[in-house]
Write an enzyme that holds these catalytic residues in place. Structure first.
Site, PDB file in Angstrom:
ATOM      1  CG  HIS A  10       0.182   0.562   2.637  1.00 35.04           C
ATOM      2  ND1 HIS A  10       0.106  -0.589   4.002  1.00 35.04           N
ATOM      3  CD2 HIS A  10       0.344   1.045   3.184  1.00 35.04           C
ATOM      4  CE1 HIS A  10       0.687  -0.068   4.387  1.00 35.04           C
ATOM      5  NE2 HIS A  10       0.706   1.057   4.381  1.00 35.04           N
ATOM      6  CG  ASP A  66       0.145  -4.142   2.274  1.00 36.38           C
ATOM      7  OD1 ASP A  66       0.214  -3.454   1.580  1.00 36.38           O
ATOM      8  OD2 ASP A  66      -0.417  -3.484   3.603  1.00 36.38           O
ATOM      9  N   GLY A 109       3.724   5.432   9.503  1.00 41.16           N
ATOM     10  CA  GLY A 109       4.749   5.582   8.973  1.00 41.16           C
ATOM     11  C   GLY A 109       5.643   4.577   8.918  1.00 41.16           C
ATOM     12  CB  SER A 151       3.872   1.198   5.889  1.00 37.87           C
ATOM     13  OG  SER A 151       2.610   0.866   6.480  1.00 37.87           O
ATOM     14  CB  SER A 160       0.096  -4.842   6.932  1.00 34.40           C
ATOM     15  OG  SER A 160      -1.454  -5.253   5.743  1.00 34.40           O
TER      16      SER A 160
END
Length: 396
Positions: free
Chosen positions: A240, A268, A348, A350, A365
């Site tokens: 993402h 993801d 942030g 991720s 994720s």
């Protein structure tokens, strides 16, 4: 461009974003073998990992070493125990109180004199009787996944997955929505199968963020995420964070490369190819909270094992593996085959690294909560990413 690894902003370019992003080496050609390397002995784990367990679990140095050694043994034992259990296999998990792998067995297979129980115990694991096989629980969960892929998953159902410890399919639902008709209709297959457990939670969200300071990588100049692991030719992160072809710049503003592959929702994960002087190393950074951690493989830790996460917003935090093969229903769509943890995270983080001992586990994720009040976070398992893109993990 080379800088000292001891400074969080001094990581080699590929690691610059994740406080402890484990540097995996670029994947080799498509023919590369993605099989995980075996777990290493706890004594080979960096002092940083010992410090993290002491801090987040309240353990002494000796207790931390013992837990890491036991978890490494459980990680290596789990696939052998599953094979030995055969059709009676009801799932496995690490029991921290006993310091061993526990294997659920169904029906007569759990009897002390039964062949599956004998075979599992001979390997060194403990046996516990469970009402349903792992295959059965997966099949029930699969019906929910099929409905989700057809667009029938209500937004109020945040997550669903199997729990071998309770022999159930667990669904997490928005508070107050448990009795809504669409929720009951969606969860009906698990209810009719007699394996449904419903919990109420807040919604999970992907953990990307707008441009902020720190040690990030930036997508198309404005979105910040965290590096996961280095692979031959680049690094892996969350899907993402950016679509295929999106440009990536590093913490210092210099060009890093582009997304060569990306998938979200459904999955993801992503693969970013790098160049422009950036390179990779087998390291996960501790952001000054703990020492840097070397990555030596990608053996999959069992449910119940300790696990730590590194990201560019909240840096280093630890918890335990809570669930596997979860489906998480974000507002953008469902993501399948994820692993749930008790580790907190925030926007942030991720794409950042999840490690257990010295073994790479996956890329961050999303989740719920935060690192002030506590939270829950899911990651996409790294071995799936390596297999999908034909990548090779860089290891020490």
């Amino acid at each position: 461009m080379r800088r000292s690894l001891s400074l969080r902003w001094a990581l080699p370019v590929t690691l610059a974003l994740t406080a402890s992003a484990a540097v995996l080496q670029p994947a080799v050609a498509s023919g590369a073998d993605p099989a995980p390397r075996p777990a290493q002995r706890a004594e080979s784990v960096s002092p940083g990992m010992l410090g993290a367990l002491k801090k987040d679990f309240g353990l002494s140095t000796g207790e931390a070493r013992t837990r890491l050694r036991q978890e490494a043994a459980a990680t290596a034992l789990a696939p052998k125990a599953e094979k030995a259990a055969g059709s009676a296999f009801g799932g496995s998990w690490y029991d921290s109180a006993r310091g061993t792998l526990v294997v659920g067995l169904t029906g007569s297979g759990a009897r002390a004199d039964a062949a599956p129980a004998k075979a599992v115990r001979a390997l060194g694991a403990e046996v516990r009787e469970t009402a349903h096989s792992a295959r059965y629980l997966d099949s029930v969960k699969g019906r929910l996944d099929s409905a989700s892929r057809s667009g029938k998953a209500p937004s109020a159902v945040h997550r669903w997955g199997t729990d071998p410890r309770t022999g159930a399919v667990v669904a997490e639902v928005a508070r107050g929505a448990e009795d809504r008709a669409e929720v009951k209709r969606f969860l009906a297959p698990a209810e009719k199968a007699g394996v449904l457990k419903v919990r109420t939670t807040e919604a999970a969200r992907p953990l990307a963020a707008g441009t902020v300071g720190g040690d990030p990588y930036y997508i198309n100049g404005n979105t910040r995420c965290s590096i996961g692991f280095s692979v031959v030719g680049g690094f892996v992160s969350a899907g993402h964070c950016g679509g295929q072809g999106s440009s990536v710049t590093g913490w210092d503003g210099s060009a890093m490369g582009t997304f060569a592959g990306s998938s979200f929702p459904g999955n993801d994960y992503s693969f970013v190819q790098i160049g422009n002087g950036w390179w990779t190393e087998p390291v996960v950074l501790g952001w000054g909270t703990v020492g840097d951690v070397l990555v030596r493989g990608s053996g999959e830790a069992p449910v119940g094992a300790s696990i730590c996460r590194s990201g560019s917003t909240t840096h280093w935090h630890c918890g335990t593996v809570q669930s596997k093969n979860d489906t998480v229903n974000y507002s953008q769509g469902a993501v399948y085959e994820m692993t749930g943890t008790s580790v907190c995270a925030e926007p942030g983080d991720s794409g950042g690294s999840f490690v257990s001992g010295d073994q790479a586990q996956g890329v961050t994720s999303g989740g719920s909560g935060n690192c002030s009040s506590g939270g829950q976070t899911w990651f996409q398992p790294v071995n799936e990413i390596l297999s999908t893109y034909g990548l090779t993990l860089v290891t020490a």
